[in-house]
Structures are given as structure tokens and as C-alpha cells.
Design an enzyme around this catalytic site. Structure first.
Site, PDB file in Angstrom:
ATOM      1  N   ASP A 149      -9.593   5.766  -2.258  1.00 29.39           N
ATOM      2  CA  ASP A 149      -8.437   6.256  -3.008  1.00 29.39           C
ATOM      3  C   ASP A 149      -8.949   6.898  -4.296  1.00 29.39           C
ATOM      4  O   ASP A 149     -10.150   7.120  -4.461  1.00 29.39           O
ATOM      5  CB  ASP A 149      -7.479   5.104  -3.320  1.00 29.39           C
ATOM      6  CG  ASP A 149      -8.076   4.154  -4.327  1.00 29.39           C
ATOM      7  OD1 ASP A 149      -9.312   4.097  -4.420  1.00 29.39           O
ATOM      8  OD2 ASP A 149      -7.320   3.479  -5.038  1.00 29.39           O
TER       9      ASP A 149
ATOM     10  N   GLU B 101       0.820  -1.215   0.000  1.00 24.07           N
ATOM     11  CA  GLU B 101       0.000   0.000   0.000  1.00 24.07           C
ATOM     12  C   GLU B 101       0.852   1.262   0.000  1.00 24.07           C
ATOM     13  O   GLU B 101       0.544   2.235  -0.680  1.00 24.07           O
ATOM     14  CB  GLU B 101      -0.955   0.000   1.204  1.00 24.07           C
ATOM     15  CG  GLU B 101      -2.076  -1.027   1.120  1.00 24.07           C
ATOM     16  CD  GLU B 101      -2.983  -0.807  -0.074  1.00 24.07           C
ATOM     17  OE1 GLU B 101      -2.997   0.306  -0.628  1.00 24.07           O
ATOM     18  OE2 GLU B 101      -3.691  -1.756  -0.455  1.00 24.07           O
TER      19      GLU B 101
ATOM     20  N   TYR C 271      -6.217   6.940   3.926  1.00 22.12           N
ATOM     21  CA  TYR C 271      -6.373   5.854   2.955  1.00 22.12           C
ATOM     22  C   TYR C 271      -5.650   4.590   3.389  1.00 22.12           C
ATOM     23  O   TYR C 271      -6.246   3.497   3.456  1.00 22.12           O
ATOM     24  CB  TYR C 271      -5.873   6.260   1.550  1.00 22.12           C
ATOM     25  CG  TYR C 271      -5.700   5.012   0.722  1.00 22.12           C
ATOM     26  CD1 TYR C 271      -6.807   4.354   0.225  1.00 22.12           C
ATOM     27  CD2 TYR C 271      -4.441   4.429   0.552  1.00 22.12           C
ATOM     28  CE1 TYR C 271      -6.686   3.153  -0.445  1.00 22.12           C
ATOM     29  CE2 TYR C 271      -4.300   3.229  -0.114  1.00 22.12           C
ATOM     30  CZ  TYR C 271      -5.421   2.589  -0.608  1.00 22.12           C
ATOM     31  OH  TYR C 271      -5.298   1.395  -1.247  1.00 22.12           O
TER      32      TYR C 271
END
Length: 345
Positions: A143, A42, A125
Site C-alpha cells: 500500500d 481493509e 492490495y
DNA sequence: TAGCCGTGGGC
DNA sequence: TGCCCAAGGCT
């Protein structure tokens, strides 16, 4: 179409169409994901494409298989391994985060969105994404993909970035306790492969029937956006100083542009070109500097024209590095070094 | 809070 | 070529 029907359609599509990505544990729903790999992927994927991030993910996990391994790595090695991936504050925060997990959490990632959010480099996020994907928490993972999908699904006329809160609220209305990790990834996969920024493939979309953007006849025009400021140009000089088979590098200051990275020595980067004499005057040592090319590089908020000067000799306070080992340099300096080394003197 | 912060690929 | 874009966060 009710929200639950929409969810069912998209989850069924995901079960059949989920992308095979390096950091996904397996195709079956419910497979336990490794929080370390979820987090690492991520962070690497922040503002970065899957093809660009994938080799870095494989390199990092091979070299540092656990968060504790990464926490124990020297700063210079991690920064060098990140070189070329960009946004180097991510790498600095990656290390801070790994060390916080190793030292303050016994090497185990927090399993709640709130706990994750407190770690360096995890914003709204990423904390939500790790909570959902690694721990199956019903987090609202929003996102750029999700914003685009929501803006089309509901034909949101307000432009980004002002519409972010509205889009986030629309996404929140679709989160359930059932399969939150798969739901987050389903939305992002849809955005990446079907509900693409340009030329969306609406005929393949599992929720096109519910899409208000498609009903307008121009789904690709969503999300609306406010115009961006134009990008200024700056000029600088990079100094390619060699000593036999070695090249002189410097370590940039820990914060700011390319912070903490190895670099070629440079002049200031200013808004007008450098003349030959002043370029030589700004050099790190008094040597026979010769023109060795020019490169263009585009950063997020400015374009850079970098003149390359080359000389053979000595200098103080530089790091001598083998010419053939420039892998730890950010792309802009790799580009300048290659241009300078291949130029005819 | 709005500016800062990389890179490479697509068109 | 120039612009847009990609799983944002920090200050």
C-alpha cells in the site's frame, strides 16, 4: 544488514509497538483474525485514515456481525450507513462482495489471494492484505505505507507512480513464509507511525541502520513524486425544498459521482457560476426560490461552489425525509442542507 | 491507461 | 487558504 536481519528487527518492533486497532483480534501473534472484519476494515481503510474509518467499522460490525448479515441488508441501509466515508463505489462493491460470499461461497471468504482477488472491490492490495492478515498467506501486501518505506529504505530515485513496480518488487524480496500477516502489518504500522510522510521519526526506527534514505540525510524527500495536475473549480445550485418538517431528497444514479446516494436536488455542475435567474429556472419545481447560502466542497478532482436556494412547497419525484434525519447524506449535501436550513429567509 | 472517485485533518 | 495526505479499485 541482511533481509532476514531487517525482518527480525521490524517484527520484534511490531511485537512491542503494534497499534491497538479496533479490527485487530488481539495482541498475540497467531490469534485468528475474523476474515469478515479484516476485509471490512481493509475496504474502509482504502484511501481513508484510521480515525475516520474506526467509528464506521464499529457501527457496521455491531449492526451486521457477519458477512451473511451484511449480505441480507437492504442497499439503502448500507449506503446510508456508509454516508460520510466517501468513495461510495466501495460501499456498492462491499455489498456485491458480501452477497457473492454469502451466495457463492456459503458465507465463507476464500482463503487464497487468487480467490479473494476475484471478489468485487478487492484489488491487488486488499486481496493480498486479507490473504496475509486473515489467512497467514505469504502475500506481498503493498500500500502507500509500504511504497514509502521501500522508497526510503532503498533510496529509490524514480518518482511515483512510475516506480510502483520497482517498489513492489523490493517489498516482495522481504516476504517470507514466516509470520506473513504480522509482517504486512508491521510494515504498515511502521509507515503510519514512524516512517511517516512528513517528519519521519528515524530515531525510533528499528531498521534505520539499514536505511539508504536516512543515509542521504533527507529521508523525508522520499518517495519522489511527479507533480499533480491542478484542481479545477465547478459551480452548481442545490435546492433545499421543504414541506413543513420534511425535506425533499433524490436518489442519485447508481454510477458516477456519489452514485447510489441520497442527495439534495441540484443543477448541473459546470465551469462558470450560475446567475440568479437561471438558477431558479433549473429548479425542480416552480416555487418562490430564495437565496439560502453558499458552500465550498473539495472532491478528489475538482472543487465545488454550491449555491443553496430554498423554497417551501411540493415537487414531483422526490423522497420526503424528516429534516432531523439527514445522516444518510454524503457530506457535501449535509453541508449544503445545514447551511440552507440555518439561513435567514 | 489514465481519469474518475470523497472526506477530514494537518500544516 | 490551499495543498498534501490516508491500509486503492474500477473502467
Amino acid at each position: 544488514m541482511t533481509p532476514d536481519t531487517l525482518r527480525a528487527h521490524l517484527l520484534a518492533w511490531y511485537d512491542a509497538q503494534a497499534r491497538d486497532l479496533a479490527w485487530r483480534a488481539g495482541p498475540k501473534a497467531g490469534w485468528r483474525q475474523d476474515p469478515y472484519k479484516v476485509w471490512l476494515s481493509e475496504v474502509m481503510l482504502q484511501q481513508t485514515t484510521v480515525p475516520h474509518a474506526t467509528p464506521y467499522f464499529l457501527k457496521f460490525t455491531a449492526r451486521w456481525p457477519t458477512v451473511s448479515d451484511l449480505a441480507a441488508a437492504p442497499d439503502e441501509e448500507v449506503m446510508a450507513a456508509w454516508a460520510g466515508l466517501g468513495y461510495y463505489a466501495r460501499a456498492r462493491n462491499l455489498l456485491k462482495c458480501a452477497r457473492a460470499v454469502a451466495q457463492d461461497h456459503d458465507g465463507v471468504f476464500p482463503d487464497t489471494e487468487e480467490g479473494l482477488r476475484a471478489l468485487p472491490g478487492l484489488g491487488p492490495y486488499t486481496a493480498a492484505a486479507v490473504a496475509a492478515i486473515a489467512f497467514d498467506r505469504p502475500a506481498n501486501v503493498v500500500d502507500g505505507n509500504v511504497e514509502r518505506v521501500m522508497s526510503r529504505l532503498y533510496a529509490v530515485e524514480a518518482p511515483l507512480p512510475d516506480s510502483k513496480p520497482e517498489l513492489k518488487a523490493l517489498a516482495a524480496d522481504l516476504v517470507r513464509d514466516d509470520r506473513p500477516g504480522d509482517w504486512a502489518q508491521a510494515l504498515m504500522d511502521l509507515g503510519a507511525t514512524v516512517c511517516r510522510p512528513k517528519s519521519p521519526l528515524c530515531e525510533r526506527c528499528p531498521v534505520s541502520e539499514a536505511c539508504a534514505g536516512l543515509a542521504t540525510g533527507a529521508p523525508e524527500t522520499y518517495p519522489r513524486k511527479t507533480k499533480k495536475a491542478e484542481r479545477p473549480r465547478r459551480y452548481g445550485v442545490a435546492y433545499l425544498l421543504t414541506r413543513g418538517d420534511q425535506i425533499a431528497l433524490v436518489r442519485r444514479p447508481p454510477k458516477g459521482l456519489l452514485g447510489g446516494m441520497l442527495a439534495l436536488p441540484t443543477s448541473d455542475w459546470r465551469d462558470r457560476p450560475w446567475g440568479a435567474a437561471e438558477a431558479v429556472a433549473a429548479a425542480p419545481a416552480v416555487l418562490d426560490w430564495r437565496s439560502a447560502g453558499e458552500i465550498e466542497h473539495v472532491f478528489t478532482h475538482f472543487s465545488l461552489t454550491l449555491t443553496v436556494l430554498r423554497a417551501e412547497g411540493a415537487a414531483d419525484e422526490v423522497i420526503w425525509s424528516p429534516r432531523r434525519d439527514l445522516d444518510g447524506l454524503p457530506s457535501v449535501f449535509l453541508k449544503a442542507a445545514k447551511a440552507g436550513l440555518t439561513s435567514l429567509l
